[in-house]
Design a protein around this motif. Structure first.
Motif, PDB file in Angstrom:
ATOM      1  N   ARG A   1      56.250  39.344  51.533  1.00 32.46           N
ATOM      2  CA  ARG A   1      55.431  40.398  50.915  1.00 32.46           C
ATOM      3  C   ARG A   1      55.477  40.341  49.401  1.00 32.46           C
ATOM      4  O   ARG A   1      56.547  40.412  48.790  1.00 32.46           O
ATOM      5  CB  ARG A   1      55.907  41.763  51.411  1.00 32.46           C
TER       6      ARG A   1
ATOM      7  N   ASP B   1      51.930  37.294  52.093  1.00 32.06           N
ATOM      8  CA  ASP B   1      51.165  38.520  52.359  1.00 32.06           C
ATOM      9  C   ASP B   1      51.027  39.295  51.044  1.00 32.06           C
ATOM     10  O   ASP B   1      51.873  40.122  50.696  1.00 32.06           O
ATOM     11  CB  ASP B   1      51.887  39.377  53.408  1.00 32.06           C
TER      12      ASP B   1
ATOM     13  N   LEU C   1      46.506  44.508  52.514  1.00 35.36           N
ATOM     14  CA  LEU C   1      46.933  43.124  52.650  1.00 35.36           C
ATOM     15  C   LEU C   1      45.780  42.175  52.355  1.00 35.36           C
ATOM     16  O   LEU C   1      44.661  42.357  52.845  1.00 35.36           O
ATOM     17  CB  LEU C   1      47.467  42.865  54.062  1.00 35.36           C
TER      18      LEU C   1
END
Length: 205
Positions: free
Chosen positions: A100, A146, A197
């Motif tokens: 992330r 992501d 996202l």
């Protein structure tokens, strides 16, 4: 949640660290100088003088849940702080398996350079920095992580309110602005509850 913040000594980075700690997260702040931030409970301060040092960046990225980049510079002329920093961060994320990534860019970068008065004015004043953000965004979009790219307009040093608008097609005007504290609030909200996202939302008060 374990969060690492790059650009932790800038205005947005400091607010992200403060709000992250207040929310109970374990925050790792990456700094160039040990005296740049004051020690606080829950805060790990890591000195990385050069983000090109892959081993040092791997050490701070590895084991974290989310990487937040608020990298920037006050330097004049051609710059590559955002591009170089994110290139190094992406490499470390790949090597350490961290997925992330949330990055602060600016409205007017990449496809949001829409010919509006705001975008034209920004590029006229800060063209070198905007080119750096364009190249940074290109790297992010080509990656396999992501990612979320956050595009604020003008940043203000005003109190945290938690009240702001976010959207991929949000209208940004010449007078649009957001406080650094509220921008940090959204970065942390997106870290804990991803809503954008592989998108590049705009944000404004």
């Amino acid at each position: 949640m374990k969060i690492v913040v790059f650009g932790a000594t800038g205005g947005t980075g400091r607010e992200t660290v403060t709000l992250g700690l207040a929310a109970g997260h374990h925050v790792t702040a990456v700094v160039r100088r040990p005296e740049a931030l004051q020690a606080r409970p829950g805060l790990q301060i890591v000195v990385v003088p050069d983000l090109a040092n892959a081993e040092m960046v791997d050490d701070v990225v590895g084991g974290r849940d989310v990487v937040i980049s608020a990298l920037g510079t006050n330097a004049r002329g051609p710059v590559s702080v955002c591009t170089d920093g994110v290139r190094s961060i992406l490499g470390s994320m790949t090597r350490t398996g961290v997925r992330r990534l949330i990055v602060v860019s600016a409205h007017g970068a990449a496809e949001s350079n829409d010919g509006s008065l705001y975008a034209r004015s920004l590029w006229a004043m800060l063209g070198h920095k905007m080119r750096d953000k364009d190249e940074m965004e290109e790297l992010i979009r080509a990656s396999t992580v992501d990612w979320t790219i956050v595009r604020p307009p003008a940043l203000r040093n005003k109190p945290h309110t938690g009240v702001y608008r976010v959207g991929t097609d949000l209208k940004i005007r010449l007078t649009s602005a957001i406080s650094r504290a509220d921008l940090a609030d959204f970065l942390l909200r997106e870290a804990t509850t991803p809503a954008f996202l592989h998108q590049a939302p705009r944000i404004a008060a």
